[in-house]
Design a protein around this motif. Structure first.
Motif, short mmCIF file in Angstrom:
data_model
loop_
_atom_site.label_atom_id
_atom_site.label_comp_id
_atom_site.label_asym_id
_atom_site.label_seq_id
_atom_site.Cartn_x
_atom_site.Cartn_y
_atom_site.Cartn_z
N ASN A 165 0.64 -1.22 0.01
CA ASN A 165 -0.05 -0.06 0.08
C ASN A 165 0.83 1.31 0.08
N SER A 166 2.22 1.32 0.00
CA SER A 166 3.06 2.25 0.10
C SER A 166 4.39 2.11 -0.17
N GLY A 167 5.22 3.10 -0.57
CA GLY A 167 6.61 2.99 -0.94
C GLY A 167 7.42 2.24 0.25
N THR A 168 7.21 2.52 1.49
CA THR A 168 7.99 1.90 2.36
C THR A 168 7.67 0.62 2.76
N GLU A 169 6.50 0.24 2.35
CA GLU A 169 5.99 -1.27 2.40
C GLU A 169 6.71 -2.10 1.42
N ALA A 170 6.88 -1.49 0.02
CA ALA A 170 7.48 -2.05 -1.01
C ALA A 170 8.90 -2.28 -0.51
N VAL A 171 9.73 -1.41 -0.17
CA VAL A 171 10.93 -1.50 0.30
C VAL A 171 11.23 -2.49 1.42
N GLU A 172 10.16 -2.53 2.44
CA GLU A 172 10.20 -3.26 3.37
C GLU A 172 10.38 -4.87 2.85
N ALA A 215 20.19 8.52 0.62
CA ALA A 215 19.24 7.75 0.23
C ALA A 215 17.70 8.07 1.13
N PHE A 216 16.61 8.02 0.47
CA PHE A 216 15.42 7.87 1.08
C PHE A 216 14.71 6.76 0.54
N HIS A 217 14.21 5.63 1.25
CA HIS A 217 13.54 4.73 1.28
C HIS A 217 12.34 4.51 1.88
N GLY A 218 12.00 5.36 2.84
CA GLY A 218 10.78 5.30 3.51
C GLY A 218 11.08 5.17 5.10
N LYS A 219 10.21 5.14 5.91
CA LYS A 219 10.26 5.48 7.35
C LYS A 219 9.45 4.21 8.29
N VAL A 244 19.27 0.83 -4.17
CA VAL A 244 19.66 2.17 -4.89
C VAL A 244 18.28 2.78 -5.53
N GLU A 245 18.26 3.97 -5.34
CA GLU A 245 17.51 4.84 -6.40
C GLU A 245 18.15 5.01 -7.61
N PRO A 246 17.59 4.82 -8.78
CA PRO A 246 18.27 5.30 -10.01
C PRO A 246 18.69 6.59 -10.19
N GLY A 291 15.99 10.93 -5.06
CA GLY A 291 14.89 11.83 -5.21
C GLY A 291 15.13 12.67 -3.81
N GLU A 292 14.82 12.26 -2.78
CA GLU A 292 15.16 13.01 -1.23
C GLU A 292 16.58 13.74 -1.22
N GLY A 293 17.29 12.85 -1.62
CA GLY A 293 18.76 13.13 -1.40
C GLY A 293 19.23 14.51 -2.31
N ALA A 320 16.12 -1.95 -7.17
CA ALA A 320 16.02 -0.66 -7.54
C ALA A 320 14.89 0.09 -6.88
N ASP A 321 14.98 0.99 -6.05
CA ASP A 321 13.50 1.70 -5.54
C ASP A 321 13.58 2.65 -6.45
N GLU A 322 12.30 2.41 -7.33
CA GLU A 322 11.86 3.33 -8.10
C GLU A 322 10.45 3.82 -7.85
N VAL A 323 10.26 3.99 -6.43
CA VAL A 323 9.21 4.44 -5.63
C VAL A 323 8.86 6.13 -6.27
N GLN A 324 9.95 6.78 -6.53
CA GLN A 324 9.78 8.22 -7.05
C GLN A 324 10.06 8.28 -8.52
N THR A 325 11.06 7.60 -8.95
CA THR A 325 11.31 7.67 -10.38
C THR A 325 10.20 6.87 -11.43
N ALA A 377 5.59 2.68 -6.10
CA ALA A 377 4.43 3.26 -5.38
C ALA A 377 3.87 4.28 -6.02
N LYS A 378 3.86 5.54 -5.37
CA LYS A 378 3.39 6.87 -5.80
C LYS A 378 2.60 7.05 -7.13
N ALA A 379 3.34 7.08 -8.29
CA ALA A 379 2.65 7.19 -9.53
C ALA A 379 1.97 5.83 -10.07
C1 PLP Z 1 12.78 6.68 -3.52
C2 PLP Z 1 11.62 6.52 -2.38
N1 PLP Z 1 11.28 5.36 -1.97
C3 PLP Z 1 10.57 5.20 -0.88
C4 PLP Z 1 9.60 6.04 -0.39
C5 PLP Z 1 8.68 5.80 0.73
O1 PLP Z 1 7.57 5.92 -0.05
P1 PLP Z 1 6.09 6.14 1.24
O2 PLP Z 1 6.07 7.37 1.50
O3 PLP Z 1 4.99 5.87 0.09
O4 PLP Z 1 6.18 5.29 2.18
C6 PLP Z 1 9.83 7.48 -1.07
C7 PLP Z 1 8.96 8.59 -0.66
O5 PLP Z 1 9.20 9.52 -0.90
C8 PLP Z 1 10.76 7.43 -2.01
O6 PLP Z 1 10.83 8.75 -2.56
#
Ligand code: PLP
Length: 414
Positions: free
Chosen positions: A110-117, A138-142, A190-192, A195-197, A223-228, A252-254
């Protein structure tokens, strides 16, 4: 925002963030959106360059996606989780078709962080190893696992200890990766493009070299493409720029088409075999629900049929060029403009310059936000249905905002 609403936000949600809203003067209540534009309750219109931090690829309330959501909502929104669900299987098949190489299986959350988890767990289960390598900034979620591989100590410190066996290396530095990836490494995440970096595009050979290093050591590449992901950078998936196929792809996101929350892990067959031992080893009650999956299928169809990746590439090139002209005009404010497609970052000379600029842009009804792990960088990430004329309006207002703050630039640089 009406004072009453802000007071209630302060009382019932997040008092500290309410103070930030007051301080920055960003006080408006969102009401409705369409395409690249958002309106507040007072009827003011904003050109949205924050793009929901990457969510609004297909724009706000895309008519086709909204129609599909309504249709599915009337039929079945959530799954019985006993019978098979057609929208989830349709989406998994669609993802297998549009993702590169032999990426084949999908797990929905349901979210980006869950996908990474999930991807971190899958990597450990698939390899029987524990070490995960990630990158600074890097930003992969919280959630705990995603936070453990993220690269901003300030978000981590109050929650220590996090996951053990994580090594962090500078982003874009292939030698650093070579030094830490070994036969105990489960995965490199890695994020390709970070983003948040701060919208950081790595060297062209970074991902191909990383792929080789992972292959040599039997480590998985996540590859964390949650944002890209989904057309933002000018290709459906940013890894396609370097023709690299990751073992696990996080989305996730888009994927939710600007309508629904959804996350996905898409994996190659060898990263999925661990499910054989226990098919229910990783599950999510809401993950893969019919409403979100039906919307995601339509979001992918819209993205492909409206050629949004091509739009991102051509409009992004134009926008980047124009922004660089602004950089030449205001060199003491803007350090660098960089990005790919419509994922653009403007690095300012100091965080204070960024803060002032975001406020001035808001006064001129342009929404922009800084990147979470680098407050000196403002992201410009409009919906991909944005028009050139709308981008020109953003550029004019950006010029006015820069002119306004430029007279105080010495103070802002302190
Ligand atoms: C690259 C990347 N991975 C993971 C996340 C986390 O996604 P979410 O906020 O949907 O948990 C984000 C959110 O900005 C992100 O940019």
């Amino acid at each position: 925002m009406s004072e009453d609403l802000l007071t209630r936000y302060e009382r019932y949600m997040n008092p500290a963030l309410a103070r930030v809203f007051r301080f920055t003067g960003i006080e408006a209540v969102e009401d409705h959106g369409r395409g690249a534009v958002l309106w507040d309750e007072a009827g003011n219109e904003y050109l949205d360059c924050a793009g929901g931090y990457g969510v609004f690829v297909q724009g706000y309330q895309h008519p086709r996606i909204v129609a599909r959501a309504k249709q599915q909502l009337d039929k079945l929104a959530l799954s019985s989780r006993v019978l098979e669900s057609r929208p989830a299987i349709d989406l998994a098949e669609k993802l297998a078709q549009v993702t590169p190489g032999d990426l084949q299986y999908s797990f929905f959350c349901n979210s980006g962080t869950e996908a990474v988890e999930g991807a971190l767990k899958f990597a450990r289960a698939a390899t029987g190893r524990s070490k995960i390598v990630s990158t600074q900034g890097a930003f992969h979620g919280k959630t705990f696992g995603a936070l453990s591989v993220s690269g901003r100590p300030a978000y981590q410190e109050p929650f220590l200890p996090l996951l053990p066996d994580i090594e962090r290396v500078p982003y874009g530095d292939i030698d650093a990766l070579r030094n830490v990836v070994d036969f105990g490494t489960a995965a490199v995440i890695v994020e390709p493009i970070q983003g948040e970096g701060g919208i950081i595009v790595p060297p062209d050979d970074y991902l191909p070299e990383l792929r080789n290093i992972c292959d040599t050591h039997g480590a998985l590449l996540i590859a964390d493409e949650v944002q890209t992901g989904i057309a933002r950078t000018g290709k459906l998936f940013a890894v396609e720029h370097s023709r690299v196929v990751p073992d696990l792809l996080c989305l996730a996101k888009a994927l939710g088409g600007g309508i629904m929350p959804i996350g996905a892990i898409v994996g190659r067959p060898q990263a999925w075999t661990f499910f054989e031992h226990s098919p229910l080893i990783h599950t999510s009650t809401f993950g893969g629900n019919p409403l979100a999956c039906a919307v995601a299928v339509e979001a992918l169809n819209v993205t492909v049929e409206e050629k949004l990746a091509d739009r991102a590439a051509s409009l992004g090139k134009y926008f980047l060029e124009q922004l660089r002209l602004l950089q030449n005009q205001y060199p003491r404010a803007i350090r660098e403009v960089r990005g790919r497609g419509l994922m653009i970052g403007m690095e300012l000379a100091a965080a204070g310059v960024g803060g002032a600029l975001i406020s001035e842009l808001f006064q001129r009804h342009v929404l922009a936000v800084y990147t979470l792990n680098n407050e000196r960088v403002i992201r410009l990430m409009p919906s991909l249905v944005v028009t050139k004329e709308q981008l020109d309006r953003v550029l004019n207002r950006l010029n006015d905002a820069l002119e306004e703050i430029y007279s105080d630039i010495e103070d802002l640089l302190e």
